[in-house]
Write an enzyme that holds these catalytic residues in place. Structure first.
Site, PDB file in Angstrom:
ATOM      1  N   ARG A 102     -14.339  -6.443  -2.086  1.00  0.00           N
ATOM      2  CA  ARG A 102     -13.860  -6.380  -0.014  1.00  0.00           C
ATOM      3  C   ARG A 102     -13.072  -4.767  -0.397  1.00  0.00           C
ATOM      4  NH1 ARG A 102      -8.211  -4.840   1.725  1.00  0.00           N
ATOM      5  NH2 ARG A 102      -7.973  -5.397   3.653  1.00  0.00           N
ATOM      6  N   VAL A 103     -13.417  -3.436   1.072  1.00  0.00           N
ATOM      7  CA  VAL A 103     -12.977  -2.455   0.951  1.00  0.00           C
ATOM      8  C   VAL A 103     -11.724  -3.164   2.664  1.00  0.00           C
ATOM      9  CG1 VAL A 103     -13.096   0.002   1.318  1.00  0.00           C
ATOM     10  CG2 VAL A 103     -14.896  -1.901  -0.132  1.00  0.00           C
ATOM     11  N   GLY A 104     -10.971  -1.778   2.527  1.00  0.00           N
ATOM     12  CA  GLY A 104      -9.951  -2.495   3.687  1.00  0.00           C
ATOM     13  C   GLY A 104     -10.159  -0.559   3.861  1.00  0.00           C
ATOM     14  N   ASP A 105      -8.950  -0.169   4.539  1.00  0.00           N
ATOM     15  CA  ASP A 105      -8.475   0.637   5.336  1.00  0.00           C
ATOM     16  C   ASP A 105      -8.288   1.773   4.725  1.00  0.00           C
ATOM     17  OD1 ASP A 105      -6.069  -0.998   5.464  1.00  0.00           O
ATOM     18  OD2 ASP A 105      -5.505   1.407   6.564  1.00  0.00           O
ATOM     19  N   THR A 164      -1.295   1.888   7.317  1.00  0.00           N
ATOM     20  CA  THR A 164      -0.952   0.601   6.093  1.00  0.00           C
ATOM     21  C   THR A 164      -0.804  -0.067   7.432  1.00  0.00           C
ATOM     22  OG1 THR A 164      -0.337  -0.189   3.741  1.00  0.00           O
ATOM     23  CG2 THR A 164       1.551   1.588   5.857  1.00  0.00           C
ATOM     24  N   GLY A 165      -0.732  -2.007   6.762  1.00  0.00           N
ATOM     25  CA  GLY A 165      -0.932  -2.874   7.657  1.00  0.00           C
ATOM     26  C   GLY A 165      -2.382  -4.256   7.325  1.00  0.00           C
ATOM     27  N   GLY A 181      -5.336  -3.999   6.583  1.00  0.00           N
ATOM     28  CA  GLY A 181      -6.748  -3.273   6.918  1.00  0.00           C
ATOM     29  C   GLY A 181      -7.518  -3.266   8.047  1.00  0.00           C
ATOM     30  N   THR A 195       0.809  -0.796   0.216  1.00  0.00           N
ATOM     31  CA  THR A 195      -0.373   0.076   0.162  1.00  0.00           C
ATOM     32  C   THR A 195       1.298   1.231   0.047  1.00  0.00           C
ATOM     33  OG1 THR A 195      -1.636  -0.869   0.770  1.00  0.00           O
ATOM     34  CG2 THR A 195      -1.540   1.546   1.561  1.00  0.00           C
TER      35      THR A 195
END
Lengths: 308, 308
Positions: free
Chosen positions: A198-201, A221-222, A224, A170
């Site tokens: 899928r939606v991440g952070d 980042t990491g 999510g 990311t």
């Protein structure tokens, strides 16, 4: 007038084998991203413009999991998320599940500037972009041989490529400009093999991305899912605003006492309007770089500190 | 053991003409939603189960802008968002841009229970649901004559129907159970005439939905874009955790000093593990109801206070 600062990251994670194979190449790319942001500041651009420019540079660089070079989802396709936030006025723009547009962070910026909404997903985000002057690129533009190989190995149950990590790469930037404004931007292809949709952070304001002049600008980042549950970026700002912590301490608390206990690995890229910076992480590596004014561009990967 | 509390809302807004036309019908529906949650508690369910049940009831009731009865987007179609969070362990589940599944909050619960992810959008969320035992319903299941009429008038530039508001009618619930756990759930059709793909605050953890036993459970409603920028639900929790405010004061600060200055109208439905409740709003009305234990079900619409 404060000295401008540009920080960028290319993701945090714990790659197979403990380290990435192409450190020199990554350091060089991170430096170039910092320079891309610096050039905007030198031409009179603000923190938001510079953060966007640095992220666009990394989206176009196929070393990172954002834009071209994004990981593939469980259908073997690219779906990208991005967001940016202006610390002056808390304006935000974000996209999720985007494909077929070259620079997701540029679409997020267009959402900020030209939409009454702040987050557009999927085909709706694509339609918005096409209606606002962006050209389509073929979906294969974002798909690289390297990611096809990694996705295929994972699908076939083969051990991961040494130096690879399903969530590493990311990208993000946080910037302080000479007017004392801060901004944050984050862009990602998400998690390799993720479920379609899928939606991440990254595109979620307060989770992966947050900026507010009185407190800080953060790009996280990491893992999510854990960053979302911890509302990590806004939690950092809240610890500064209401608990009186300094930037570095607030970031440490979020990484060690909020993200860690939920079982997550993460890196936080953060700065504030006074020129403090912090880049803590609890993963194996956190690929990052930065520059104060027109000084030397510093990089760090497994190093604990980024010394500007 | 604390006495269980169930609070529900059916949205905040400023309808044309200053009030809704069907107050009695809405009060009755809100009461039924509270009872649906109560029955879960009486059968030994926890706060999360009860919040989900109350929201499912409101999704099935076409008076509200969630599930059946959702507003139509700029294509004249329904796209629904929902999220829920368990204050015990910060587990979350959420969906965005969903259509063709009867109860979005049930899909969000399945994401929480059966997915490594926390937010699934669009066709990916639909695929996940079909793979986890949910049956499709025809897309027209969620479309009501009332919403077609309102959408058509807006498209044709006619003045809004008296008592209608483009964003009114999101639903939510916050619950405290006898074990002292809190939970929050929110579900919505979003904003009438919204751009296809627009994601609002409801499914975003920390913005429209948040629950954490040590602080509070919150379901927010109103101008979603402003609620996102203010990270309203997590801001409420942060003011309690780090500034030492009580629940009511924290909610008031968020509505008046965070959402108001950004130009937004909102209502916050909140409670904490000690049994305090708060339901402040800066809009014309906030449709809500609640019950303490097996006591009387109270309702409030334009009334400032909900007295349990």
């Amino acid at each position: 007038m404060p000295e401008p600062i540009i920080l960028v990251h290319g993701g945090a994670g714990s790659p197979a084998g403990g380290r990435i194979r192409n450190e020199d190449e990554v350091r060089s790319a991170l430096e170039s991203a910092v320079v891309a942001g610096s050039e905007v500041i030198e031409r009179g651009g603000d923190a938001l413009d510079a953060a966007q420019a640095a992220v666009e540079w990394m989206e176009d660089c196929e070393l990172f999991n954002a834009g071209r070079g994004s990981v593939l989802n469980d259908f073997g396709e690219v779906e990208m998320d991005a967001a940016l936030m202006d610390g002056r006025d808390k304006r935000v723009g974000a996209v999720a599940g985007l494909s077929g547009l070259r620079n997701p962070i540029a679409i997020a910026r267009a959402v900020m500037d030209h939409s009454p909404h702040v987050l557009l997903a999927g085909a709706g985000a694509e339609r918005f972009a096409l209606g606002h002057g962006f050209d389509r690129v073929p979906r294969h533009h974002h798909v690289t041989e390297r990611q096809i190989e990694r996705w295929s190995r994972e699908r076939d149950g083969a051990p991961p490529v040494e130096g690879a990590d399903a969530s590493l790469g990311t990208v993000g930037a946080v910037v302080l400009d000479a007017a004392g404004n801060v901004a944050a931007a984050t862009s990602t292809g998400g998690l390799r093999g993720k479920h379609v949709g899928r939606v991440g952070d990254s595109p979620l304001i307060g989770s992966g991305t947050y900026a507010d002049n009185p407190t800080c600008a953060v790009s996280a980042t990491g893992n999510g899912e854990v960053i979302i549950r911890a509302v990590a970026a806004h939690e950092t700002a809240a610890l500064i605003a209401y608990k009186g912590l300094g930037l570095a301490e607030a970031c440490d608390v979020v990484v060690r006492e909020r993200i860690g206990p939920l079982g997550g690995e993460a890196g936080l890229l953060a700065l504030d309007a006074s020129g403090e910076i912090a880049t803590p992480f609890n993963a194996g590596i956190f690929q990052r770089a930065g520059r104060r004014g027109t000084g030397r561009v510093a990089t760090a990967i497994s190093e604990r500190e980024l010394e500007l």
